[in-house]
Design a protein around this motif. Structure first.
Motif, PDB file in Angstrom:
ATOM      1  N   UNK A  22       6.531   9.783  -7.725  1.00  0.00           N
ATOM      2  CA  UNK A  22       7.220   8.508  -7.513  1.00  0.00           C
ATOM      3  C   UNK A  22       7.120   8.080  -6.040  1.00  0.00           C
ATOM      4  N   UNK A  23       7.339   9.035  -5.123  1.00  0.00           N
ATOM      5  CA  UNK A  23       7.263   8.720  -3.691  1.00  0.00           C
ATOM      6  C   UNK A  23       5.851   8.291  -3.308  1.00  0.00           C
ATOM      7  N   UNK A  24       4.851   8.965  -3.866  1.00  0.00           N
ATOM      8  CA  UNK A  24       3.460   8.617  -3.583  1.00  0.00           C
ATOM      9  C   UNK A  24       3.148   7.198  -4.059  1.00  0.00           C
ATOM     10  N   UNK A  25       3.552   6.866  -5.252  1.00  0.00           N
ATOM     11  CA  UNK A  25       3.271   5.541  -5.806  1.00  0.00           C
ATOM     12  C   UNK A  25       3.996   4.442  -5.031  1.00  0.00           C
ATOM     13  N   UNK A  26       5.194   4.762  -4.549  1.00  0.00           N
ATOM     14  CA  UNK A  26       5.931   3.777  -3.753  1.00  0.00           C
ATOM     15  C   UNK A  26       5.201   3.492  -2.444  1.00  0.00           C
ATOM     16  N   UNK A  27       4.718   4.554  -1.792  1.00  0.00           N
ATOM     17  CA  UNK A  27       3.959   4.374  -0.550  1.00  0.00           C
ATOM     18  C   UNK A  27       2.691   3.572  -0.815  1.00  0.00           C
ATOM     19  N   UNK A  28       1.995   3.919  -1.879  1.00  0.00           N
ATOM     20  CA  UNK A  28       0.755   3.233  -2.230  1.00  0.00           C
ATOM     21  C   UNK A  28       0.998   1.736  -2.428  1.00  0.00           C
ATOM     22  N   UNK A  29       2.064   1.406  -3.119  1.00  0.00           N
ATOM     23  CA  UNK A  29       2.384  -0.007  -3.387  1.00  0.00           C
ATOM     24  C   UNK A  29       2.802  -0.732  -2.119  1.00  0.00           C
ATOM     25  N   UNK A  30       3.656  -0.093  -1.334  1.00  0.00           N
ATOM     26  CA  UNK A  30       4.153  -0.758  -0.129  1.00  0.00           C
ATOM     27  C   UNK A  30       3.032  -1.003   0.873  1.00  0.00           C
ATOM     28  N   UNK A  31       2.090  -0.076   0.979  1.00  0.00           N
ATOM     29  CA  UNK A  31       0.977  -0.281   1.916  1.00  0.00           C
ATOM     30  C   UNK A  31       0.122  -1.472   1.499  1.00  0.00           C
ATOM     31  N   UNK A  32      -0.009  -1.694   0.205  1.00  0.00           N
ATOM     32  CA  UNK A  32      -0.748  -2.866  -0.251  1.00  0.00           C
ATOM     33  C   UNK A  32      -0.042  -4.150   0.149  1.00  0.00           C
ATOM     34  N   UNK A  33       1.271  -4.141   0.114  1.00  0.00           N
ATOM     35  CA  UNK A  33       2.042  -5.340   0.476  1.00  0.00           C
ATOM     36  C   UNK A  33       2.064  -5.527   1.986  1.00  0.00           C
ATOM     37  N   UNK A  34       2.174  -4.422   2.718  1.00  0.00           N
ATOM     38  CA  UNK A  34       2.388  -4.499   4.167  1.00  0.00           C
ATOM     39  C   UNK A  34       1.102  -4.389   4.970  1.00  0.00           C
ATOM     40  N   UNK A  35      -0.058  -4.436   4.321  1.00  0.00           N
ATOM     41  CA  UNK A  35      -1.311  -4.330   5.050  1.00  0.00           C
ATOM     42  C   UNK A  35      -1.436  -5.375   6.136  1.00  0.00           C
ATOM     43  N   UNK A  36      -1.989  -4.964   7.284  1.00  0.00           N
ATOM     44  CA  UNK A  36      -2.103  -5.853   8.450  1.00  0.00           C
ATOM     45  C   UNK A  36      -2.888  -7.109   8.103  1.00  0.00           C
ATOM     46  N   UNK A  37      -2.301  -8.266   8.399  1.00  0.00           N
ATOM     47  CA  UNK A  37      -2.990  -9.534   8.202  1.00  0.00           C
ATOM     48  C   UNK A  37      -3.142  -9.946   6.751  1.00  0.00           C
ATOM     49  N   UNK A  38      -2.459  -9.256   5.844  1.00  0.00           N
ATOM     50  CA  UNK A  38      -2.661  -9.524   4.420  1.00  0.00           C
ATOM     51  C   UNK A  38      -1.776 -10.665   3.946  1.00  0.00           C
ATOM     52  N   UNK A  39      -2.317 -11.529   3.093  1.00  0.00           N
ATOM     53  CA  UNK A  39      -1.552 -12.623   2.497  1.00  0.00           C
ATOM     54  C   UNK A  39      -0.609 -12.051   1.451  1.00  0.00           C
ATOM     55  N   UNK A  40       0.453 -12.804   1.074  1.00  0.00           N
ATOM     56  CA  UNK A  40       1.347 -12.342   0.013  1.00  0.00           C
ATOM     57  C   UNK A  40       0.565 -11.974  -1.240  1.00  0.00           C
ATOM     58  N   UNK A  41       0.989 -10.922  -1.897  1.00  0.00           N
ATOM     59  CA  UNK A  41       0.277 -10.379  -3.047  1.00  0.00           C
ATOM     60  C   UNK A  41       1.209 -10.370  -4.255  1.00  0.00           C
ATOM     61  N   UNK A  42       0.684 -10.671  -5.434  1.00  0.00           N
ATOM     62  CA  UNK A  42       1.506 -10.738  -6.637  1.00  0.00           C
ATOM     63  C   UNK A  42       1.613  -9.369  -7.308  1.00  0.00           C
ATOM     64  N   UNK A  60       8.840  -0.347  -8.996  1.00  0.00           N
ATOM     65  CA  UNK A  60       8.723  -0.107  -7.558  1.00  0.00           C
ATOM     66  C   UNK A  60       9.056  -1.369  -6.768  1.00  0.00           C
ATOM     67  N   UNK A  61       8.558  -2.515  -7.218  1.00  0.00           N
ATOM     68  CA  UNK A  61       8.839  -3.777  -6.528  1.00  0.00           C
ATOM     69  C   UNK A  61      10.332  -4.061  -6.531  1.00  0.00           C
ATOM     70  N   UNK A  62      10.993  -3.829  -7.652  1.00  0.00           N
ATOM     71  CA  UNK A  62      12.446  -4.049  -7.707  1.00  0.00           C
ATOM     72  C   UNK A  62      13.173  -3.151  -6.714  1.00  0.00           C
ATOM     73  N   UNK A  63      12.705  -1.904  -6.585  1.00  0.00           N
ATOM     74  CA  UNK A  63      13.335  -0.973  -5.642  1.00  0.00           C
ATOM     75  C   UNK A  63      13.115  -1.425  -4.202  1.00  0.00           C
ATOM     76  N   UNK A  64      11.911  -1.886  -3.889  1.00  0.00           N
ATOM     77  CA  UNK A  64      11.616  -2.349  -2.533  1.00  0.00           C
ATOM     78  C   UNK A  64      12.382  -3.629  -2.197  1.00  0.00           C
ATOM     79  N   UNK A  65      12.529  -4.507  -3.188  1.00  0.00           N
ATOM     80  CA  UNK A  65      13.308  -5.729  -2.979  1.00  0.00           C
ATOM     81  C   UNK A  65      14.776  -5.393  -2.729  1.00  0.00           C
ATOM     82  N   UNK A  66      15.334  -4.479  -3.527  1.00  0.00           N
ATOM     83  CA  UNK A  66      16.739  -4.104  -3.377  1.00  0.00           C
ATOM     84  C   UNK A  66      16.996  -3.434  -2.025  1.00  0.00           C
ATOM     85  N   UNK A  67      15.993  -2.718  -1.508  1.00  0.00           N
ATOM     86  CA  UNK A  67      16.141  -2.038  -0.220  1.00  0.00           C
ATOM     87  C   UNK A  67      15.915  -2.961   0.965  1.00  0.00           C
ATOM     88  N   UNK A  68      15.497  -4.200   0.699  1.00  0.00           N
ATOM     89  CA  UNK A  68      15.262  -5.142   1.786  1.00  0.00           C
ATOM     90  C   UNK A  68      13.988  -4.897   2.553  1.00  0.00           C
TER      91      UNK A  68
END
Length: 402
Positions: A22-42, A60-68
């Motif tokens: 679960x922790x690995x998948x969360x990191x994987x997802x967040x890095x895709x969202x937070x990539x340098x210079x990256x446009x918003x991703x669906x 995972x997205x719901x968890x990241x949204x809830x955590x701010x």
């Protein structure tokens, strides 16, 4: 006699527990969202990019949204047709990083958020180079920056101090230009109550240019001239670690003058800002004014001595940079720190030496230009370094909220 071969089991032989997965998948997802210079991703684009199922991405997205840690960017379209998608991007509130820097004329403090946006930038004139007053002033600036961040719903999660010299475990081992030796800068800033790192200013300037400069910059060396001359190296979008960066103490003239580091003929003695300014000895070094600004004023006044000194500095820089470029294949040299303000008088001379000395220059021209972030690169890179701990692995931040 044949020596026995001891093999270590590869990591793939180690079972992955459910919580680790679960922790690995969360990191994987967040890095895709937070990539340098990256446009918003669906969400659907995240599923395609990570290979995770839609339900897993939604959780995972719901968890990241809830955590701010992330926020929805509003409706957007992937192409010219189709249903609107809701983009996801790093949040502009929540975790933030604090950077601190020591320059030739000022101390600086910077706060950046998860998007890499500068939210606070402060300067205090430098009145002394002695460790105690410098570190005390930096601690005061840090507290003011933390308070300013809190007023914008940002939580500073760590601080990084940029210093002109080699560092080990928070201790500035030797900063010749400052006159510091074995200064526990990390310990002096520990009362801030934050994780504090201390790192070389040239490496942090390169990190700042990588994440906060121009998105197309992926392979470059950033040569910074402020107190000391340092070089940060980025290859294929990754900053090279284990790289000393002390190019100012590369010998470029065997019969050169003695350097503060104890050697002779160092690049610092020919191309350092102090060495250039010393060509006009009647001009006193003013701690309240950047030496680059003083040099620029002398150029504007038409003093031929400063023009000669700049040309000699460019030649020396070109020799040192050429040696580096013959070892590492990069196509761009950024002039950072005070050099960014003097690039008009340095690029031609550096380029002349590079064309003469770099073996590949004839068929692979090397671009030499001012660094986009200029003198602010190190403090921005320091702040990015601090918040990057959350960007790399948000699990610790999430654990603190539970």
């Amino acid at each position: 006699m044949t020596r026995p071969v001891h093999r270590v089991a590869p990591s793939t032989d180690i079972p992955i527990r459910q919580d680790s997965l679960r922790a690995h998948n969360l990191v994987l997802t967040f890095r895709q969202i937070a990539g340098a210079g990256r446009a918003p991703i669906s969400r659907s684009e995240l599923a395609a990019a990570t290979g995770l199922t839609r339900p897993t991405i939604s959780r995972i997205v719901d968890e990241l949204l809830a955590a701010g840690l992330i926020e929805e960017a509003g409706p957007a379209r992937s192409g010219s047709s189709g249903r609107p998608r809701v983009g996801l991007q790093p949040a502009r509130t929540g975790p933030a990083g604090l950077g601190l820097d020591i320059r030739a004329d000022v101390l600086s403090a910077c706060v950046v958020d998860l998007t890499g946006t500068v939210r606070h930038l402060d300067f205090v004139p430098l009145s002394s180079w002695s460790p105690a007053p410098v570190l005390a002033e930096l601690a005061g600036m840090a507290r003011r920056a933390i308070a300013a961040a809190a007023a914008e719903n940002l939580t500073v999660v760590g601080a990084t101090l940029a210093v002109p010299g080699p560092v080990r475990d928070g201790v500035v081992r030797f900063a010749p230009a400052l006159g510091w030796r074995d200064v526990d800068a990390g310990g002096a800033l520990a009362p801030l109550g934050l994780p504090v790192l201390v790192d070389n200013d040239a490496r942090l300037a390169a990190l700042g240019e990588l994440y906060g400069g121009e998105p197309e910059l992926r392979d470059f060396v950033c040569v910074s001239g402020e107190f000391d001359i340092g070089a940060g190296l980025v290859l294929d979008g990754v900053q090279l670690r284990g790289w000393g960066g002390e190019i100012g103490h590369v010998m470029v003239r065997s019969d050169g003058a003695a350097c503060a580091c104890g050697a002779t003929g160092c690049l610092q003695g020919l191309a350092g800002l102090g060495a250039i300014l010393a060509a006009v000895p009647e001009v006193e070094r003013d701690l309240r004014t950047s030496p680059a600004v003083q040099i620029d004023a002398l150029v504007a006044a038409g003093d031929p001595r400063i023009l000669t000194a700049l040309d000699e500095a460019a030649t020396a820089l070109g020799i040192a940079v050429s040696a580096l470029l013959n070892l590492v294949d990069v196509g761009t040299v950024l002039l950072g720190g005070g050099y960014s303000l003097l690039a008009s008088w340095l690029t031609d001379g550096i380029g002349r030496e590079v064309r003469r000395r770099v073996l590949t220059a004839a068929w692979s021209p090397i671009e030499i230009r001012p660094a986009p972030l200029g003198p602010d690169a190190a403090v921005i890179g320091a702040a990015l370094s601090a918040v990057d701990r959350v960007r790399r692995d948000p699990n610790a931040w999430l654990a603190g909220l539970r």
